[in-house]
Design a protein around this motif. Structure first.
Motif, mmCIF file in Angstrom:
data_model
loop_
_atom_site.group_PDB
_atom_site.id
_atom_site.type_symbol
_atom_site.label_atom_id
_atom_site.label_comp_id
_atom_site.label_asym_id
_atom_site.label_seq_id
_atom_site.Cartn_x
_atom_site.Cartn_y
_atom_site.Cartn_z
ATOM 1 N N TYR A 1 0.833 -1.188 0.000
ATOM 2 C CA TYR A 1 0.000 0.000 0.000
ATOM 3 C C TYR A 1 0.878 1.252 0.000
ATOM 4 N N GLY A 2 1.120 1.810 -1.171
ATOM 5 C CA GLY A 2 1.882 3.055 -1.261
ATOM 6 C C GLY A 2 3.356 2.888 -1.468
ATOM 7 N N SER A 3 3.801 1.738 -2.038
ATOM 8 C CA SER A 3 5.237 1.549 -2.246
ATOM 9 C C SER A 3 5.778 2.437 -3.357
ATOM 10 N N ALA A 4 4.911 2.927 -4.229
ATOM 11 C CA ALA A 4 5.274 3.939 -5.221
ATOM 12 C C ALA A 4 4.219 5.033 -5.148
ATOM 13 N N TYR A 5 4.645 6.281 -5.304
ATOM 14 C CA TYR A 5 3.706 7.385 -5.102
ATOM 15 C C TYR A 5 4.255 8.651 -5.733
ATOM 16 N N ILE A 6 3.342 9.577 -5.995
ATOM 17 C CA ILE A 6 3.736 10.913 -6.428
ATOM 18 C C ILE A 6 2.585 11.864 -6.152
ATOM 19 N N SER A 7 2.925 13.093 -5.836
ATOM 20 C CA SER A 7 1.928 14.131 -5.629
ATOM 21 C C SER A 7 2.510 15.433 -6.163
ATOM 22 N N VAL A 8 1.879 15.986 -7.204
ATOM 23 C CA VAL A 8 2.387 17.170 -7.890
ATOM 24 C C VAL A 8 1.331 18.267 -7.873
ATOM 25 N N VAL A 9 1.747 19.480 -7.507
ATOM 26 C CA VAL A 9 0.854 20.636 -7.420
ATOM 27 C C VAL A 9 1.314 21.700 -8.402
ATOM 28 N N SER A 10 0.372 22.270 -9.154
ATOM 29 C CA SER A 10 0.688 23.352 -10.080
ATOM 30 C C SER A 10 0.803 24.665 -9.303
ATOM 31 N N ASN A 11 1.879 25.409 -9.545
ATOM 32 C CA ASN A 11 2.078 26.691 -8.867
ATOM 33 C C ASN A 11 1.601 27.881 -9.700
ATOM 34 N N GLN A 12 1.162 27.613 -10.928
ATOM 35 C CA GLN A 12 0.755 28.681 -11.833
ATOM 36 C C GLN A 12 -0.598 28.353 -12.452
ATOM 37 N N ASP A 13 -1.346 29.401 -12.832
ATOM 38 C CA ASP A 13 -2.544 29.196 -13.641
ATOM 39 C C ASP A 13 -2.132 28.750 -15.043
ATOM 40 N N SER A 14 -3.012 27.996 -15.692
ATOM 41 C CA SER A 14 -2.784 27.697 -17.101
ATOM 42 C C SER A 14 -3.230 28.899 -17.941
ATOM 43 N N THR A 15 -2.754 28.949 -19.153
ATOM 44 C CA THR A 15 -3.229 29.960 -20.085
ATOM 45 C C THR A 15 -4.692 29.670 -20.421
ATOM 46 N N ALA A 16 -5.530 30.712 -20.418
ATOM 47 C CA ALA A 16 -6.943 30.522 -20.752
ATOM 48 C C ALA A 16 -7.057 30.098 -22.205
ATOM 49 N N GLY A 17 -7.781 29.000 -22.440
ATOM 50 C CA GLY A 17 -7.906 28.509 -23.799
ATOM 51 C C GLY A 17 -9.232 27.823 -24.037
ATOM 52 N N VAL B 1 -15.207 28.138 -25.181
ATOM 53 C CA VAL B 1 -15.109 29.164 -24.132
ATOM 54 C C VAL B 1 -13.792 28.966 -23.396
ATOM 55 N N ASN B 2 -13.121 30.055 -23.100
ATOM 56 C CA ASN B 2 -11.841 29.956 -22.406
ATOM 57 C C ASN B 2 -12.003 29.315 -21.038
ATOM 58 N N LEU B 3 -11.114 28.365 -20.754
ATOM 59 C CA LEU B 3 -11.103 27.638 -19.492
ATOM 60 C C LEU B 3 -9.709 27.727 -18.898
ATOM 61 N N THR B 4 -9.627 28.038 -17.614
ATOM 62 C CA THR B 4 -8.337 28.163 -16.931
ATOM 63 C C THR B 4 -8.231 27.125 -15.829
ATOM 64 N N HIS B 5 -7.096 26.474 -15.797
ATOM 65 C CA HIS B 5 -6.754 25.511 -14.750
ATOM 66 C C HIS B 5 -5.941 26.294 -13.721
ATOM 67 N N LYS B 6 -6.456 26.434 -12.492
ATOM 68 C CA LYS B 6 -5.885 27.378 -11.530
ATOM 69 C C LYS B 6 -4.736 26.765 -10.724
ATOM 70 N N ALA B 7 -3.869 27.663 -10.222
ATOM 71 C CA ALA B 7 -2.804 27.251 -9.310
ATOM 72 C C ALA B 7 -3.403 26.518 -8.117
ATOM 73 N N GLY B 8 -2.693 25.514 -7.631
ATOM 74 C CA GLY B 8 -3.189 24.684 -6.533
ATOM 75 C C GLY B 8 -3.813 23.395 -7.015
ATOM 76 N N SER B 9 -4.110 23.301 -8.317
ATOM 77 C CA SER B 9 -4.598 22.047 -8.883
ATOM 78 C C SER B 9 -3.521 20.972 -8.712
ATOM 79 N N HIS B 10 -3.942 19.722 -8.499
ATOM 80 C CA HIS B 10 -2.944 18.711 -8.208
ATOM 81 C C HIS B 10 -3.334 17.327 -8.693
ATOM 82 N N VAL B 11 -2.308 16.493 -8.884
ATOM 83 C CA VAL B 11 -2.454 15.077 -9.231
ATOM 84 C C VAL B 11 -1.739 14.256 -8.178
ATOM 85 N N THR B 12 -2.406 13.210 -7.691
ATOM 86 C CA THR B 12 -1.805 12.289 -6.725
ATOM 87 C C THR B 12 -2.001 10.857 -7.219
#
Length: 365
Positions: A210-226, A338-349
């Motif tokens: 349980y959890g022998s491999a792992y990653i947690s990444v957080v975006s520090n910037q907004d994405s470009t609105a697109g 419609v422009n969509l922005t992925h905001k800072a603080g978004s994360h993948v675990t």
């Protein structure tokens, strides 16, 4: 959570640690106060066993009534805070203290921290809410969202892996722009120690668990609105200096130049993408989790525009079988141009729940 027929589909995430026996049957039910509702494509259930034996989870059973615009801990039971009935508490090793609303870990290691912030306004105003996960005085994760009193309660998911020292104390903080906000019924704070596997002799790779491999990444910037589908963890989509913070990592390689997560070893993997999204108009947003370019999980939700800056959360989860060097990516898209922005603080675990073995591995033990 609140679901408005003119503003659906609506996504909400819930989680709970429970004790079950062999042959127990789990039922998942939803009810509404007299209206018709059904689940839609992308709804998912993930059930795993915790093997480390070190965990705690606390679920609000009576909502708080906090009335402050100062930063406060929504899980603190003191005064106008929420209540936790015995049925909403479970712990082994990790200690939850209702006052002051803390989780204390017993030993050093990697911990999965997951918070379902089910929250509502105490009045009739909209509120910008900065949600913070903290270890002592250190802020580990900040998510900025907005609450509209006419549409609450709503849910926001935080899910990260953290490298913690023995005795580390975790708290949640809400910093409110205006109005009143408090934790609602069902808000849950969970901490689970991952069980890192022992290396197989001569390979340098972990046996797995349980959890022998792992990653947690957080975006520090907004994405470009697109207005087109984007991989928000590809550094080319970010504004300014493209940066990400890897909270913890072992056995999974994040490549920001391509926005990919590559696993070093086979196994069963849990994947959670928890984006914060902001749109230029009312849209339906689709989030996707892909393995080697093929979609394994896709979820839709409505993102409603109520003025300047309405970031909201949409969580997408997958539990998948991966082979060595399989590549995981995530994408977001809107149903209109419609422009969509992925905001800072978004994360993948991601973490490996169980590792497979190869004949060469077994033969080298």
């Amino acid at each position: 959570p609140f679901a408005d027929f003119a503003m659906d589909p609506t996504e909400t995430t819930h989680q709970r640690i429970i004790t079950i026996a062999a042959d127990d049957v789990l039922h998942i039910k939803t009810t509404t106060p007299g209206h018709t509702m059904g689940i839609v494509k992308g709804t998912s259930v993930v059930i795993t066993e915790i093997t480390s034996g070190v965990f705690a989870s606390s679920t609000v059973t009576t909502a708080g009534s906090n009335n402050t615009t100062d930063a406060f801990n929504p899980f603190n039971t003191d005064g106008d805070g929420p209540a936790f009935a015995a049925a909403g508490l479970i712990a082994s090793g990790v200690t939850f203290a209702g006052d002051p609303g803390t989780m204390t870990v017993p030993s050093a290691g990697k911990y999965l921290v997951m918070i379902n912030n089910i929250y509502a306004a105490g009045g009739g105003t909209a509120s910008a809410v900065a949600m913070l996960l903290k270890e002592g005085s250190n802020t580990l994760l900040t998510n900025n969202v907005r609450l509209h009193s006419a549409l609450d309660p709503i849910e926001h998911t935080m899910c990260v892996v953290e490298d913690l020292a023995a005795g580390a104390v975790l708290t949640v903080s809400y910093d409110i722009g205006t109005g009143r906000v408090q934790a609602e019924l069902g808000a849950t704070f969970t901490v689970i120690k991952l069980q890192e596997g022992q290396p197989i002799s001569g390979t340098g790779r972990g046996v797995g668990g349980y959890g022998s491999a792992y990653i947690s990444v957080v975006s520090n910037q907004d994405s470009t609105a697109g207005a087109t589908e984007v991989n928000p963890f590809d550094e080319g989509t970010l504004t300014g200096d493209a940066t990400f913070t890897t909270r913890a990592s072992n056995g999974i390689t994040f490549t920001p130049a391509a926005g990919t997560f590559t696993v070093n070893d086979p196994g069963l993997y849990f994947v959670m993408h928890s984006p914060i999204l902001d749109g230029a108009a009312d849209i339906v947003v689709t989030t996707k989790i892909l393995v080697n370019g093929s979609i394994v999980a896709s979820s839709d939700t409505a993102l409603i525009k109520h003025g300047t800056g309405d970031p909201a959360n949409l969580t997408n989860t997958a539990f998948v079988e991966l082979q060595r060097n399989d590549v995981v990516t995530v994408f977001t898209d809107a149903n209109t141009a419609v422009n969509l922005t992925h905001k800072a603080g978004s994360h993948v675990t991601m973490f490996r729940y169980y590792g497979f073995f190869e004949l060469s591995d077994i033969g080298s033990v």
